[in-house]
Design a protein around this motif. Structure first.
Motif, short mmCIF file in Angstrom:
data_model
loop_
_atom_site.label_atom_id
_atom_site.label_comp_id
_atom_site.label_asym_id
_atom_site.label_seq_id
_atom_site.Cartn_x
_atom_site.Cartn_y
_atom_site.Cartn_z
N VAL A 56 -13.35 -14.25 8.87
CA VAL A 56 -14.15 -14.00 9.96
C VAL A 56 -14.18 -13.14 11.21
CG1 VAL A 56 -14.53 -16.04 11.74
CG2 VAL A 56 -14.48 -16.65 9.21
N ARG A 57 -13.51 -12.81 11.55
CA ARG A 57 -13.03 -12.41 12.92
C ARG A 57 -13.37 -10.93 12.28
NH1 ARG A 57 -12.08 -14.41 17.87
NH2 ARG A 57 -10.64 -16.13 17.46
N LEU A 58 -12.92 -9.70 10.70
CA LEU A 58 -13.44 -8.36 11.33
C LEU A 58 -14.69 -8.99 10.75
CD1 LEU A 58 -12.68 -5.32 10.32
CD2 LEU A 58 -12.48 -6.80 7.79
N ARG A 59 -15.20 -10.03 10.36
CA ARG A 59 -17.27 -9.88 10.42
C ARG A 59 -17.18 -10.13 12.04
NH1 ARG A 59 -17.63 -14.89 8.01
NH2 ARG A 59 -17.03 -13.76 6.01
N LEU A 60 -17.11 -10.47 12.72
CA LEU A 60 -17.62 -10.65 14.34
C LEU A 60 -17.13 -9.36 14.79
CD1 LEU A 60 -16.14 -14.73 14.77
CD2 LEU A 60 -18.95 -13.89 15.19
N PHE A 61 -16.24 -8.92 14.30
CA PHE A 61 -15.63 -7.36 15.76
C PHE A 61 -16.92 -6.09 14.51
CE2 PHE A 61 -13.62 -2.95 15.06
CZ PHE A 61 -13.67 -3.28 16.22
N LYS A 62 -17.50 -6.21 13.21
CA LYS A 62 -17.91 -5.28 12.88
C LYS A 62 -19.56 -5.93 13.03
CE LYS A 62 -17.11 -4.07 8.67
NZ LYS A 62 -17.34 -4.19 7.01
N ALA A 63 -19.86 -6.67 13.40
CA ALA A 63 -21.15 -6.64 14.01
C ALA A 63 -21.43 -6.57 15.35
CB ALA A 63 -21.53 -8.52 13.26
N GLU A 64 -19.99 -6.52 16.63
CA GLU A 64 -20.58 -6.24 17.39
C GLU A 64 -20.15 -5.10 18.29
OE1 GLU A 64 -17.57 -8.58 19.19
OE2 GLU A 64 -18.48 -10.16 19.25
#
Length: 70
Positions: A56-64
């Motif tokens: 989840v954190r990786l997905r959010l980081f990549k989105a930002e």
């Protein structure tokens, strides 16, 4: 017998101020140098991360990421 800590690999690292401060805070609290702290984190990566939270954190980081680069 435990493995000897030999810091034989070096690589240039760029990180945000927040990441740098967190690394140094973690190292100080653990009584380690920043190099030793990074070794610990990566050598024990699977046991110090929660797989679902990491995803989840990786997905959010990549989105930002694009917005953070600007």
């Amino acid at each position: 017998m435990p493995k000897r800590l030999r810091l034989t690999r070096r690589f240039p690292v760029s990180m945000t101020n927040d990441a740098y401060r967190m690394l140094h805070r973690f190292a100080a609290e653990a009584g380690l140098s920043p190099d030793e702290a990074l070794c610990f984190l990566f050598e024990h990566f699977n046991s110090v991360t929660h797989p679902e939270n990491l995803t989840v954190r990786l997905r959010l980081f990549k989105a930002e990421l694009e917005d953070r680069k600007a």
